[in-house]
Design a protein around this motif. Sequence first.
Motif, PDB file in Angstrom:
ATOM      1  N   ILE A 253     -73.795  70.428  87.297  1.00 49.06           N
ATOM      2  CA  ILE A 253     -75.133  70.178  86.775  1.00 49.06           C
ATOM      3  C   ILE A 253     -75.099  70.417  85.269  1.00 49.06           C
ATOM      4  CG2 ILE A 253     -77.536  70.896  86.815  1.00 49.06           C
ATOM      5  CD1 ILE A 253     -77.120  71.792  89.693  1.00 49.06           C
ATOM      6  N   ASP A 254     -75.394  69.365  84.499  1.00 50.57           N
ATOM      7  CA  ASP A 254     -75.471  69.453  83.046  1.00 50.57           C
ATOM      8  C   ASP A 254     -76.941  69.414  82.654  1.00 50.57           C
ATOM      9  OD1 ASP A 254     -72.694  69.383  82.854  1.00 50.57           O
ATOM     10  OD2 ASP A 254     -72.649  67.196  82.736  1.00 50.57           O
ATOM     11  N   ILE A 255     -77.384  70.419  81.933  1.00 44.97           N
ATOM     12  CA  ILE A 255     -78.773  70.504  81.498  1.00 44.97           C
ATOM     13  C   ILE A 255     -78.828  70.210  80.000  1.00 44.97           C
ATOM     14  CG2 ILE A 255     -80.785  71.992  81.270  1.00 44.97           C
ATOM     15  CD1 ILE A 255     -79.714  73.570  83.666  1.00 44.97           C
ATOM     16  N   VAL A 256     -79.614  69.211  79.631  1.00 43.26           N
ATOM     17  CA  VAL A 256     -79.820  68.867  78.225  1.00 43.26           C
ATOM     18  C   VAL A 256     -81.202  69.378  77.847  1.00 43.26           C
ATOM     19  CG1 VAL A 256     -79.974  67.005  76.543  1.00 43.26           C
ATOM     20  CG2 VAL A 256     -78.363  66.829  78.439  1.00 43.26           C
ATOM     21  N   GLN A 257     -81.226  70.418  77.020  1.00 39.39           N
ATOM     22  CA  GLN A 257     -82.484  71.027  76.622  1.00 39.39           C
ATOM     23  C   GLN A 257     -83.040  70.317  75.395  1.00 39.39           C
ATOM     24  OE1 GLN A 257     -84.411  73.140  77.884  1.00 39.39           O
ATOM     25  NE2 GLN A 257     -83.214  74.318  79.336  1.00 39.39           N
ATOM     26  N   GLY A 258     -84.322  70.040  75.419  1.00 40.01           N
ATOM     27  CA  GLY A 258     -85.010  69.462  74.277  1.00 40.01           C
ATOM     28  C   GLY A 258     -85.541  70.565  73.381  1.00 40.01           C
ATOM     29  N   GLN A 259     -86.072  70.162  72.296  1.00 40.76           N
ATOM     30  CA  GLN A 259     -86.620  71.098  71.325  1.00 40.76           C
ATOM     31  C   GLN A 259     -87.958  71.621  71.844  1.00 40.76           C
ATOM     32  OE1 GLN A 259     -86.281  69.217  67.552  1.00 40.76           O
ATOM     33  NE2 GLN A 259     -87.695  70.608  66.601  1.00 40.76           N
ATOM     34  N   ASP A 260     -88.184  72.934  71.782  1.00 39.72           N
ATOM     35  CA  ASP A 260     -89.424  73.504  72.289  1.00 39.72           C
ATOM     36  C   ASP A 260     -90.508  73.600  71.226  1.00 39.72           C
ATOM     37  OD1 ASP A 260     -88.453  73.760  74.815  1.00 39.72           O
ATOM     38  OD2 ASP A 260     -87.822  75.838  74.571  1.00 39.72           O
TER      39      ASP A 260
ATOM     40  N   SER B 268     -86.415  67.073  77.878  1.00 30.43           N
ATOM     41  CA  SER B 268     -85.327  67.772  78.554  1.00 30.43           C
ATOM     42  C   SER B 268     -85.024  67.063  79.868  1.00 30.43           C
ATOM     43  CB  SER B 268     -85.713  69.208  78.860  1.00 30.43           C
ATOM     44  OG  SER B 268     -86.007  69.894  77.679  1.00 30.43           O
ATOM     45  N   PHE B 269     -83.752  67.026  80.248  1.00 33.02           N
ATOM     46  CA  PHE B 269     -83.379  66.416  81.519  1.00 33.02           C
ATOM     47  C   PHE B 269     -82.078  67.018  82.014  1.00 33.02           C
ATOM     48  CE2 PHE B 269     -81.687  63.743  78.181  1.00 33.02           C
ATOM     49  CZ  PHE B 269     -80.406  63.462  78.583  1.00 33.02           C
ATOM     50  N   THR B 270     -81.801  66.814  83.321  1.00 32.47           N
ATOM     51  CA  THR B 270     -80.568  67.305  83.919  1.00 32.47           C
ATOM     52  C   THR B 270     -79.781  66.140  84.485  1.00 32.47           C
ATOM     53  OG1 THR B 270     -81.621  67.617  86.051  1.00 32.47           O
ATOM     54  CG2 THR B 270     -81.605  69.505  84.571  1.00 32.47           C
ATOM     55  N   VAL B 271     -78.479  66.250  84.428  1.00 29.72           N
ATOM     56  CA  VAL B 271     -77.576  65.252  84.987  1.00 29.72           C
ATOM     57  C   VAL B 271     -76.747  65.951  86.060  1.00 29.72           C
ATOM     58  CG1 VAL B 271     -75.693  63.659  84.509  1.00 29.72           C
ATOM     59  CG2 VAL B 271     -77.469  64.007  82.795  1.00 29.72           C
ATOM     60  N   GLU B 272     -76.877  65.476  87.295  1.00 32.04           N
ATOM     61  CA  GLU B 272     -76.121  66.058  88.407  1.00 32.04           C
ATOM     62  C   GLU B 272     -74.964  65.133  88.763  1.00 32.04           C
ATOM     63  OE1 GLU B 272     -78.303  67.557  91.759  1.00 32.04           O
ATOM     64  OE2 GLU B 272     -80.142  67.599  90.558  1.00 32.04           O
ATOM     65  N   LYS B 273     -73.772  65.729  88.969  1.00 29.74           N
ATOM     66  CA  LYS B 273     -72.580  64.962  89.335  1.00 29.74           C
ATOM     67  C   LYS B 273     -71.972  65.575  90.590  1.00 29.74           C
ATOM     68  CE  LYS B 273     -71.531  64.238  84.481  1.00 29.74           C
ATOM     69  NZ  LYS B 273     -70.613  64.569  83.404  1.00 29.74           N
ATOM     70  N   HIS B 274     -71.529  64.712  91.505  1.00 31.56           N
ATOM     71  CA  HIS B 274     -70.872  65.186  92.721  1.00 31.56           C
ATOM     72  C   HIS B 274     -69.440  64.663  92.717  1.00 31.56           C
ATOM     73  CE1 HIS B 274     -70.397  66.545  96.822  1.00 31.56           C
ATOM     74  NE2 HIS B 274     -69.861  65.378  97.130  1.00 31.56           N
ATOM     75  N   PHE B 275     -68.482  65.590  92.787  1.00 29.55           N
ATOM     76  CA  PHE B 275     -67.070  65.255  92.807  1.00 29.55           C
ATOM     77  C   PHE B 275     -66.508  65.552  94.192  1.00 29.55           C
ATOM     78  CE2 PHE B 275     -67.793  66.059  88.330  1.00 29.55           C
ATOM     79  CZ  PHE B 275     -67.064  65.044  87.724  1.00 29.55           C
ATOM     80  N   CYS B 276     -65.688  64.660  94.699  1.00 29.24           N
ATOM     81  CA  CYS B 276     -64.940  64.902  95.922  1.00 29.24           C
ATOM     82  C   CYS B 276     -63.474  64.958  95.498  1.00 29.24           C
ATOM     83  CB  CYS B 276     -65.204  63.803  96.942  1.00 29.24           C
ATOM     84  SG  CYS B 276     -64.513  64.170  98.556  1.00 29.24           S
TER      85      CYS B 276
END
Length: 122
Positions: free
Chosen positions: A55-62, A13-21
């Motif tokens: 913030i986009d969260i990509v969940q892995g299989q538990d 699992s991982f998160t991708v953070e993006k900052h927009f102006c």
Amino acid sequence: MALAMLVLLSTVSFTVEKHFCGDVLVDVSMFTEVDKCAMEAQELMLKKSCCKDEIDIVQGQDELKTTSFDDLDFNVHKFLAVFAHTYMYGFEHLPKETIPHKDYSPPNLTPDIQVLDQVFLI
């Protein structure tokens, strides 16, 4: 190896953070916090914000399904037993062939002087 990589990648699992102006993408980060733009400091004083964070969260299989040998069908048991028996005992051991000219060394070749010097009788 490929199956191990597939299991590893499907459970991560991982998160991708993006900052927009405004509508412009300023920074993208996967492992650290995103860098804020210079407008962010000014917006705190003006109380009007044009910047936003996504913030986009990509969940892995538990949970992974594990199967033991006892859970398999009788036909699969039979196939595995036949495959193992064929693999272990199915190949014949061929006798070693004797090579009669194994220790024979070929004669030394002498160069053809006419061809080397390009001299021919016409």
